[in-house]
Design a protein around this motif. Structure first.
Motif, PDB file in Angstrom:
ATOM      1  N   LEU A  49       0.809  -1.217   0.000  1.00  0.00           N
ATOM      2  CA  LEU A  49       0.000   0.000   0.000  1.00  0.00           C
ATOM      3  C   LEU A  49       0.845   1.270   0.000  1.00  0.00           C
ATOM      4  O   LEU A  49       0.359   2.338  -0.394  1.00  0.00           O
ATOM      5  CB  LEU A  49      -0.956   0.006   1.204  1.00  0.00           C
ATOM      6  N   GLN A  59      -0.344  -1.934  -7.886  1.00  0.00           N
ATOM      7  CA  GLN A  59      -1.361  -1.202  -7.129  1.00  0.00           C
ATOM      8  C   GLN A  59      -2.513  -0.794  -8.039  1.00  0.00           C
ATOM      9  O   GLN A  59      -3.681  -0.899  -7.661  1.00  0.00           O
ATOM     10  CB  GLN A  59      -0.743   0.044  -6.469  1.00  0.00           C
ATOM     11  N   ILE A  63      -6.140  -2.196  -7.099  1.00  0.00           N
ATOM     12  CA  ILE A  63      -7.049  -1.188  -6.534  1.00  0.00           C
ATOM     13  C   ILE A  63      -8.061  -0.695  -7.565  1.00  0.00           C
ATOM     14  O   ILE A  63      -9.257  -0.600  -7.273  1.00  0.00           O
ATOM     15  CB  ILE A  63      -6.245  -0.016  -5.937  1.00  0.00           C
ATOM     16  N   LEU A  66     -10.532  -3.569  -8.395  1.00  0.00           N
ATOM     17  CA  LEU A  66     -10.941  -4.328  -7.203  1.00  0.00           C
ATOM     18  C   LEU A  66     -12.324  -4.966  -7.329  1.00  0.00           C
ATOM     19  O   LEU A  66     -12.483  -6.144  -6.973  1.00  0.00           O
ATOM     20  CB  LEU A  66     -10.878  -3.420  -5.972  1.00  0.00           C
ATOM     21  N   PHE A 168      -7.995  -0.415   4.142  1.00  0.00           N
ATOM     22  CA  PHE A 168      -8.226  -0.935   2.787  1.00  0.00           C
ATOM     23  C   PHE A 168      -9.107  -2.174   2.833  1.00  0.00           C
ATOM     24  O   PHE A 168      -9.960  -2.381   1.959  1.00  0.00           O
ATOM     25  CB  PHE A 168      -6.898  -1.244   2.099  1.00  0.00           C
ATOM     26  N   THR A 172     -12.566  -2.730   0.992  1.00  0.00           N
ATOM     27  CA  THR A 172     -12.720  -3.943   0.189  1.00  0.00           C
ATOM     28  C   THR A 172     -14.044  -4.620   0.525  1.00  0.00           C
ATOM     29  O   THR A 172     -14.771  -5.077  -0.367  1.00  0.00           O
ATOM     30  CB  THR A 172     -11.553  -4.924   0.444  1.00  0.00           C
ATOM     31  N   ALA A 212      -8.371   6.430  -3.221  1.00  0.00           N
ATOM     32  CA  ALA A 212      -7.058   5.772  -3.216  1.00  0.00           C
ATOM     33  C   ALA A 212      -6.064   6.503  -2.313  1.00  0.00           C
ATOM     34  O   ALA A 212      -5.111   5.890  -1.815  1.00  0.00           O
ATOM     35  CB  ALA A 212      -6.508   5.689  -4.638  1.00  0.00           C
ATOM     36  N   PHE A 215      -5.762   5.034   1.141  1.00  0.00           N
ATOM     37  CA  PHE A 215      -5.242   3.669   1.223  1.00  0.00           C
ATOM     38  C   PHE A 215      -3.723   3.667   1.381  1.00  0.00           C
ATOM     39  O   PHE A 215      -3.148   2.651   1.768  1.00  0.00           O
ATOM     40  CB  PHE A 215      -5.601   2.871  -0.033  1.00  0.00           C
TER      41      PHE A 215
END
Length: 254
Positions: A49, A59, A63, A66, A168, A172, A212, A215
């Protein structure tokens, strides 16, 4: 709930996506090793991260996309139930509300555990591989003394990494919940997948208010901006989940 977890763990798609996420966070370590020139990066800046690898390819892959990973992992399980008619069998046995609640909570908690587990694995490996690293990539503790969040993160780097992993993991789970209710409302992958991606990506866009930003530990986001982004995105996802749940339960009564 244990029965639902068992069902997920026996699914080949679920296993493949778990391995895929593990591969992504491990590949990022190899990219970091390949980036090394004269000195190794400090371990707390080498985590997934922290996004210190050149190009941030892994990433971006995880991300940005996701919801696609989560739909394949578990969130599109209703679409299969819908096509096979299995949802009627389970709903008759357990009741409609119990069926939907188990699927929603199961998908959200399972996604959280998978993501947090993979990122903690990445953190453990990076702290071992880069244990003697001294390069700070310019992110010195005194870089932004007026920024309380940045200062606190640099005072407790290991704790900060774990906290951001949990954050995160939380988003998620929200993303998995959103994708799950969308699969209920639109039980077809040609609608659920793009719609889930568009809603999620709408929160990724924006230089100053992208989700983002919250995160990534050790960046220069202020505490005020962090709180604003956190609650803005959380409220959106929770609203979709709650409205979707109520709509599905009510529509099934008709």
């Amino acid at each position: 709930m244990n029965g639902y977890y068992y069902r997920l763990t026996k699914n080949r798609k679920t296993k493949a996506i778990v391995l895929c996420i593990v591969a992504i966070v491990i590949i990022d370590i190899f990219i970091l090793i390949g980036n090394v020139s004269s000195s190794w990066i400090m371990p707390h800046l080498a985590t997934f991260l922290a996004a210190s690898s050149l190009g941030h390819m892994m990433q971006i892959l995880l991300i940005w996309f996701l919801p696609i990973f989560l739909l394949i992992l578990c969130a599109d399980s209703y679409i299969q139930d819908y096509k096979t008619g299995y949802r009627y069998i389970v709903a008759t046995k357990k009741g409609r509300i119990s069926y939907y609640k188990t699927m929603l909570i199961g998908n959200m908690s399972f996604s959280f555990l998978v993501m947090v587990g993979c990122l903690l694995l990445n953190m453990i490996i990076t702290y071992f591989v880069f244990m003697n690293g001294e390069f700070d990539t310019g992110l010195t503790p005194d870089l932004s003394p007026e920024n309380l969040l940045y200062t606190l993160a640099n005072k407790m780097p290991a704790v900060s990494n774990v906290i951001y992993i949990i954050i995160f993991g939380f988003f998620t789970s929200l993303c998995a919940g959103m994708a799950t209710v969308l699969s209920w409302c639109f039980p077809d992958i040609k609608y659920t997948y793009p719609l889930s991606f568009v809603i999620w990506f709408s929160q990724i866009l924006g230089l100053n208010y992208s989700v983002a930003l919250i995160f990534q530990p050790f960046n220069e986001v202020t505490l005020e901006a962090f709180i604003l982004i956190f609650f803005k995105s959380t409220i959106l996802f929770l609203a979709i989940i709650i409205v979707g749940f109520i709509y599905k339960v009510k529509s099934d009564e008709v």
